[in-house]
Scaffold this motif. Structure first.
Motif, PDB file in Angstrom:
ATOM      1  N   ALA A  28       0.837  -1.208   0.000  1.00  0.00           N
ATOM      2  CA  ALA A  28       0.000   0.000   0.000  1.00  0.00           C
ATOM      3  C   ALA A  28       0.872   1.258   0.000  1.00  0.00           C
ATOM      4  CB  ALA A  28      -0.935  -0.006   1.210  1.00  0.00           C
ATOM      5  N   THR A  29       1.955   1.239   0.790  1.00  0.00           N
ATOM      6  CA  THR A  29       2.813   2.437   0.807  1.00  0.00           C
ATOM      7  C   THR A  29       3.509   2.604  -0.539  1.00  0.00           C
ATOM      8  OG1 THR A  29       4.821   1.363   1.597  1.00  0.00           O
ATOM      9  CG2 THR A  29       3.267   2.065   3.261  1.00  0.00           C
ATOM     10  N   LEU A  32       1.431   4.294  -3.041  1.00  0.00           N
ATOM     11  CA  LEU A  32       1.408   5.752  -2.882  1.00  0.00           C
ATOM     12  C   LEU A  32       2.693   6.403  -3.372  1.00  0.00           C
ATOM     13  CD1 LEU A  32      -0.769   5.492   0.075  1.00  0.00           C
ATOM     14  CD2 LEU A  32      -0.999   7.412  -1.483  1.00  0.00           C
ATOM     15  N   PHE A  33       3.836   5.718  -3.203  1.00  0.00           N
ATOM     16  CA  PHE A  33       5.088   6.258  -3.759  1.00  0.00           C
ATOM     17  C   PHE A  33       4.942   6.500  -5.258  1.00  0.00           C
ATOM     18  CE2 PHE A  33       7.533   4.612  -0.094  1.00  0.00           C
ATOM     19  CZ  PHE A  33       8.267   5.742   0.146  1.00  0.00           C
ATOM     20  N   VAL A  36       2.200   9.185  -6.413  1.00  0.00           N
ATOM     21  CA  VAL A  36       2.573  10.599  -6.504  1.00  0.00           C
ATOM     22  C   VAL A  36       3.154  10.886  -7.869  1.00  0.00           C
ATOM     23  CG1 VAL A  36       4.007  12.410  -5.562  1.00  0.00           C
ATOM     24  CG2 VAL A  36       3.128  10.656  -4.078  1.00  0.00           C
ATOM     25  N   LEU A  37       4.067  10.012  -8.309  1.00  0.00           N
ATOM     26  CA  LEU A  37       4.734  10.267  -9.581  1.00  0.00           C
ATOM     27  C   LEU A  37       3.740  10.176 -10.727  1.00  0.00           C
ATOM     28  CD1 LEU A  37       8.037   8.336  -8.994  1.00  0.00           C
ATOM     29  CD2 LEU A  37       7.668  10.788  -9.001  1.00  0.00           C
ATOM     30  N   ALA A  39       0.572  10.727 -10.510  1.00  0.00           N
ATOM     31  CA  ALA A  39      -0.283  11.913 -10.423  1.00  0.00           C
ATOM     32  C   ALA A  39       0.425  13.116 -11.047  1.00  0.00           C
ATOM     33  CB  ALA A  39      -0.642  12.200  -8.966  1.00  0.00           C
ATOM     34  N   ALA A  40       1.710  13.283 -10.736  1.00  0.00           N
ATOM     35  CA  ALA A  40       2.463  14.386 -11.329  1.00  0.00           C
ATOM     36  C   ALA A  40       2.472  14.243 -12.847  1.00  0.00           C
ATOM     37  CB  ALA A  40       3.892  14.401 -10.795  1.00  0.00           C
ATOM     38  N   CYS A 144      11.868  14.228 -17.935  1.00  0.00           N
ATOM     39  CA  CYS A 144      12.205  14.242 -16.501  1.00  0.00           C
ATOM     40  C   CYS A 144      11.384  13.190 -15.767  1.00  0.00           C
ATOM     41  CB  CYS A 144      11.883  15.600 -15.883  1.00  0.00           C
ATOM     42  SG  CYS A 144      12.945  16.925 -16.426  1.00  0.00           S
ATOM     43  N   LEU A 145      10.054  13.252 -15.986  1.00  0.00           N
ATOM     44  CA  LEU A 145       9.175  12.322 -15.283  1.00  0.00           C
ATOM     45  C   LEU A 145       9.418  10.896 -15.737  1.00  0.00           C
ATOM     46  CD1 LEU A 145       6.020  14.523 -15.188  1.00  0.00           C
ATOM     47  CD2 LEU A 145       7.026  13.391 -13.214  1.00  0.00           C
ATOM     48  N   VAL A 148      12.434   9.652 -13.853  1.00  0.00           N
ATOM     49  CA  VAL A 148      12.171   9.429 -12.422  1.00  0.00           C
ATOM     50  C   VAL A 148      11.311   8.173 -12.240  1.00  0.00           C
ATOM     51  CG1 VAL A 148      11.122  10.367 -10.338  1.00  0.00           C
ATOM     52  CG2 VAL A 148      12.402  11.866 -11.860  1.00  0.00           C
ATOM     53  N   LEU A 152      12.886   4.724 -10.840  1.00  0.00           N
ATOM     54  CA  LEU A 152      12.442   4.174  -9.555  1.00  0.00           C
ATOM     55  C   LEU A 152      11.922   2.748  -9.745  1.00  0.00           C
ATOM     56  CD1 LEU A 152      12.049   5.014  -6.548  1.00  0.00           C
ATOM     57  CD2 LEU A 152       9.683   5.454  -7.115  1.00  0.00           C
TER      58      LEU A 152
ATOM     59  N   MET B 213       1.141   5.495   7.240  1.00  0.00           N
ATOM     60  CA  MET B 213       1.507   4.613   6.143  1.00  0.00           C
ATOM     61  C   MET B 213       1.081   5.158   4.796  1.00  0.00           C
ATOM     62  SD  MET B 213       0.827   0.676   6.964  1.00  0.00           S
ATOM     63  CE  MET B 213      -0.292   0.664   5.591  1.00  0.00           C
ATOM     64  N   LEU B 214      -0.078   5.808   4.765  1.00  0.00           N
ATOM     65  CA  LEU B 214      -0.608   6.207   3.462  1.00  0.00           C
ATOM     66  C   LEU B 214      -0.237   7.636   3.082  1.00  0.00           C
ATOM     67  CD1 LEU B 214      -4.108   4.523   3.458  1.00  0.00           C
ATOM     68  CD2 LEU B 214      -1.929   3.665   2.629  1.00  0.00           C
ATOM     69  N   PRO B 217       4.498   8.283   2.321  1.00  0.00           N
ATOM     70  CA  PRO B 217       5.167   8.056   1.034  1.00  0.00           C
ATOM     71  C   PRO B 217       5.037   9.246   0.088  1.00  0.00           C
ATOM     72  CG  PRO B 217       3.864   6.151   1.621  1.00  0.00           C
ATOM     73  CD  PRO B 217       3.544   7.203   2.625  1.00  0.00           C
ATOM     74  N   VAL B 218       3.911   9.936   0.173  1.00  0.00           N
ATOM     75  CA  VAL B 218       3.700  11.080  -0.711  1.00  0.00           C
ATOM     76  C   VAL B 218       4.723  12.175  -0.389  1.00  0.00           C
ATOM     77  CG1 VAL B 218       2.050  12.853  -1.390  1.00  0.00           C
ATOM     78  CG2 VAL B 218       1.273  10.528  -0.969  1.00  0.00           C
ATOM     79  N   MET B 221       8.297  11.040  -1.588  1.00  0.00           N
ATOM     80  CA  MET B 221       8.500  11.175  -3.038  1.00  0.00           C
ATOM     81  C   MET B 221       8.607  12.636  -3.449  1.00  0.00           C
ATOM     82  SD  MET B 221       8.849   8.635  -4.894  1.00  0.00           S
ATOM     83  CE  MET B 221      10.125   9.341  -5.858  1.00  0.00           C
ATOM     84  N   VAL B 234      15.650  18.734 -12.900  1.00  0.00           N
ATOM     85  CA  VAL B 234      14.374  18.159 -13.325  1.00  0.00           C
ATOM     86  C   VAL B 234      13.302  19.226 -13.098  1.00  0.00           C
ATOM     87  CG1 VAL B 234      12.692  16.386 -12.790  1.00  0.00           C
ATOM     88  CG2 VAL B 234      15.124  15.860 -12.683  1.00  0.00           C
ATOM     89  N   ILE B 236       9.893  19.615 -12.698  1.00  0.00           N
ATOM     90  CA  ILE B 236       8.484  19.332 -12.440  1.00  0.00           C
ATOM     91  C   ILE B 236       7.808  20.472 -11.682  1.00  0.00           C
ATOM     92  CG2 ILE B 236       6.924  17.745 -11.256  1.00  0.00           C
ATOM     93  CD1 ILE B 236       9.288  15.663 -11.932  1.00  0.00           C
ATOM     94  N   LEU B 247       1.800  22.562  -7.725  1.00  0.00           N
ATOM     95  CA  LEU B 247       1.707  21.105  -7.619  1.00  0.00           C
ATOM     96  C   LEU B 247       2.468  20.628  -6.387  1.00  0.00           C
ATOM     97  CD1 LEU B 247       0.698  18.516  -9.002  1.00  0.00           C
ATOM     98  CD2 LEU B 247       2.882  18.411 -10.196  1.00  0.00           C
ATOM     99  N   PHE B 251       1.014  18.300  -3.264  1.00  0.00           N
ATOM    100  CA  PHE B 251       1.642  17.073  -2.761  1.00  0.00           C
ATOM    101  C   PHE B 251       2.048  17.243  -1.304  1.00  0.00           C
ATOM    102  CE2 PHE B 251       3.232  15.590  -7.185  1.00  0.00           C
ATOM    103  CZ  PHE B 251       1.985  15.082  -7.438  1.00  0.00           C
TER     104      PHE B 251
END
Lengths: 212, 541
Positions: A28-29, A32-33, A36-37, A39-40, A144-145, A148, A152, B213-214, B217-218, B221, B234, B236, B247, B251
């Motif tokens: 689950a974590t 989310l890592f 984020v990417l 989503a970006a 860039c994205l 990344v 990852l 936990m949720l 991570p955001v 990153m 980079v 972004i 943005l 985040f």
């Protein structure tokens, strides 16, 4: 007494339940890592549709597709490995895990080839970026994205390969049996995560806008 | 005295003795109770580091010209204060110390599900801490604890990367701690300890762990992206490359708003325990309390945009975030009403933990209600980036979380150490803290309302009197924070033996000896009733 039971657990089922839940929570974590990417990526793609479509066209669709096939096949073989250990076939389980790891390595090599090609084409932002034209700037954000996210992901594949090799060695030494194979199952879960992340990366980065 | 205590058996049979006495036996221990004490020592150190920064700021602000330090030094001071207090004190405070110590005891387990991972989390915390200290020693960072882009990525020439790496690493410590708690609470409850028999402290830790936990991570990153942007360009978040600095704010606050709940949810759990024991009553509306904890954790994920009303987000987004922020006040209010209802017809004992808990309710209410002011878009446009905001979140985080943390430390101190402390001194410290806190931060509401912006070391002379008042309050507050160090130290040296249950409190942790043995219970307890059975027992008696 079970040799694999840590002293703070009451019985093997409790230990297994804890280990599996821990891995699911970890996944689950991880979601989310990467979330984020991605989503970006979606936000930037929405802001610069032309540049991102252009970026997609500069990716290597053929290599990307082969990588997808390799990764999905590896996930399938890992599942076979799990089944084999449940049936007490240690040798074939070990073989399946080694093949899975080898496919992981193949994925990394293929991806490395992509990176080399992109270096020659001048598609690596700040290192070697030789693109001009109206959408060159927003295409740079795309790349860039791209680096990344795929970087990852490749790191996760690399960690997965090491993990699988350790598990394969333990399988060869007969650490696992139909009664106890939790580490193998957990490694399989991790490998599925690596697979599933790629299932989002591949269409998002390689396919979207490619034919437009 | 000491010799007598050493020879007496509770200590000999406790985790303090059984695991060994060498430094190595502590640094490599996988016992959750020892790890809790490692955390307690390290977060106390960071708390006082952060407090020194705060003291320096209050000292500067006595003078409207702010001559004590330059604007740049001031920026670095409040950034250090923020980074240290948020990530190295508040977030680990209750979960990593009290949580680590109490979760296995309260659910009736021998340890957390993953003891080695637990120790590893502490090392991650320390590595993150070292990066932060290194950043300070090399000259600090001046972005504010929020690391807003494009300042942090393009303009700041301070040590942003070191600071960001420190927070990144400590984030993993927080994720792994949350994961450990969730698995423990799910899989390791004693026989008979079903979900609705869990103490509310466990529910608070459970809700917190989900958020840890949720959300973390955001953050990790996002900070990673800041590092990449500074190192490799980079783009972004970089507007000149077509990226979007707002943005980053999305985040960042997607983590950092829930992070407020990481700080307050376990505090609510602690206070529920203290109130029930102090009033000798079963908690009023147990199920409402559990679901409001989960409700706050859930809705907390949906309100981050209220930090960005003036950052250029769409008006409709602001309206939605505003409404959701009002909604999160509902479960919070349920909790306050239920605590107060628990007190009704209770037999209230004003011992030190209870004083902290009552202080918490008052301060949390003030902090929470001013949160509603800030959730209203029209008001926030005026109040944002003023001292009103500073006062608001200090009421929640210091008035709320720190009061609850200290209340919890006082409540479980006899369990952790097996010793009693000076009740008089502790009561005095609690009262002094309440007074000092209000004296420090209530004037800041007024300053903010009058329009004093935050993060400046100079201000117009009309704000002078209130700033001096606030600094005087900070002195009182500092004294009340130092006092426990002394009477706790004395308690360790010569405090009377506490016995297993000095408060006559309910809960599994009080059924074992004080300090508990290495594996917590001689026999796995079997649970036959819900928590806080104070009322029934006394009626029967």
């Amino acid at each position: 007494m079970n040799a694999h039971l840590a002293e703070h657990f009451d019985d093997p089922p409790q230990q297994k339940e804890a280990a599996m839940l821990g891995m699911w929570a970890f996944i689950a974590t991880e979601v989310l890592f990467f979330g984020v990417l991605l989503a970006a990526y979606i936000v930037c793609r929405w802001r610069f549709p032309a540049g991102f479509a252009d970026g997609s066209r500069h990716t290597d669709l053929l290599l990307g597709s082969i990588e997808t096939a390799v990764l999905l096949a590896s996930g399938c073989i890992m599942a076979v490995g799990l089944r084999e250990i449940q049936l007490a076939k240690q040798r074939s389980a070990c073989l399946a895990i080694v093949i899975t790891a080898a496919l992981g390595v193949a994925f990394l090599v293929l991806h490395g080839m992509e990176y080399v090609d992109e270096y020659h084409e001048g598609l690596i932002p700040t290192v070697r970026y030789l693109q001009n034209g109206t959408d060159a700037d927003s295409m740079e954000v795309f790349f860039c994205l791209y680096y990344v996210i795929t970087g990852l992901h490749s790191l996760h594949v690399l960690i997965g390969v090491v993990l699988l090799l350790v598990i394969a060695e333990r399988t060869r030494r007969g650490h696992f049996s139909p009664h106890y194979y939790t580490p193998l199952e957990i490694a399989g879960l991790y490998w599925s995560l690596v697979d599933i992340v790629w299932i989002f990366v591949y269409p998002g980065i390689y396919l979207a806008g490619h034919s437009a | 005295m000491t010799d007598v205590f050493v020879r007496d058996s509770p200590l000999r049979r406790s985790y303090l003795w059984q695991g060994g006495h060498t430094l190595r036996s502590w640094l490599l221990s996988t016992d959750h109770k020892r790890i809790a004490l490692l955390y307690a020592a390290s977060i106390t150190l960071f708390f006082f580091l952060g407090a020194v920064a705060a003291a320096l700021m209050r000292l500067t602000l006595i003078d409207p010209q702010g001559r004590l330090m330059s604007a740049e030094t001031y920026n670095k001071t409040f950034t250090f204060h923020g980074v240290v207090m948020v990530w190295f004190f508040l977030i680990p405070s209750i979960p990593a110390t009290l949580g680590n110590f109490l979760v296995p005891l309260m659910v009736g387990a021998r340890d957390l599900a993953f003891p080695r991972l637990n120790l590893f989390s502490w090392y991650l915390y320390m590595v993150g801490g070292l990066f932060t200290i290194a950043c300070l020693l090399l000259g600090g960072v001046d972005t504010g604890w929020t690391f807003y882009t494009p300042f942090s990525t393009m303009f700041s020439d301070s040590h942003v990367i070191l600071a960001v790496v420190g927070v990144f690493v400590v984030g993993f410590s927080s994720i792994l701690t949350g994961l450990n708690f969730i698995v423990t609470i799910h899989t390791m409850r004693a026989p008979g300890m079903h979900w609705y028999r869990l103490p509310l402290f466990i529910w608070g830790i459970y809700a917190t762990s989900i958020v840890m936990m949720l959300a973390t991570p955001v953050l990790a990153m996002t900070l990673c992206l800041i590092g990449l942007e500074r190192l490799f360009g980079v783009g972004i978040f970089d507007p000149s490359l077509g990226g979007d600095p707002v943005l980053f704010q999305h985040f960042f606050w997607f983590y950092s708003h829930p992070a407020v709940y990481i700080m307050i949810l376990p505090a609510m759990g602690v206070v529920s325990e203290l109130i029930c024991c102090g009033a000798r009553r079963r908690i009023f509306g147990y199920r409402f309390m559990t679901w409001s904890l989960l409700g706050i954790a859930f809705i907390g994920f949906l309100v981050w945009g209220h930090h960005m009303f003036v950052a250029g987000q769409s008006m409709y987004a602001s309206m939605a975030f505003s409404i959701l922020s009002f909604i999160v006040a509902v479960p919070s209010a349920i909790k306050v009403f239920n605590w107060v209802s628990t007190l009704y017809r209770g037999t209230i004992d004003f011992h030190a933990p209870m004083l902290y808990a009552l202080g918490f309710i008052g301060l949390f209410m003030l902090g929470g209600l001013t949160g509603l002011f800030l959730a209203a878009v029209a008001l926030d446009v005026n109040l944002t980036d003023t001292y009103f905001v500073v006062a608001h979140f200090h009421y929640i985080m210091v008035g709320g979380s720190v009061m609850a943390y200290l209340g919890g430390i006082h409540f479980w101190w006899p369990k952790i150490t097996g010793r009693l402390y000076s009740e008089r001194m502790a009561q005095l410290a609690a009262v002094l803290m309440f007074i000092g806190f209000n004296l420090t931060f209530f004037p800041q509401y007024l300053l903010g309302y009058m329009g004093m912006p935050r993060r400046y070391h100079q201000y117009p002379p009309q704000f002078h009197a209130l700033n001096v008042l606030s600094s005087i309050g900070a002195v009182v507050l500092a004294i009340s924070y130092l006092m426990p160090l002394f009477y706790f130290a004395r308690s360790l040296r010569s405090g009377a033996s506490a016995g297993p249950n000095p408060w006559q409190a309910a809960g599994l942790e009080w059924m074992t000896s004080s300090p508990p043995p290495e594996h917590n219970f001689v026999e796995t307890p079997v649970v036959t009733e819900g928590p806080y059975a104070y009322h029934e027992h006394e009626e029967q008696a």
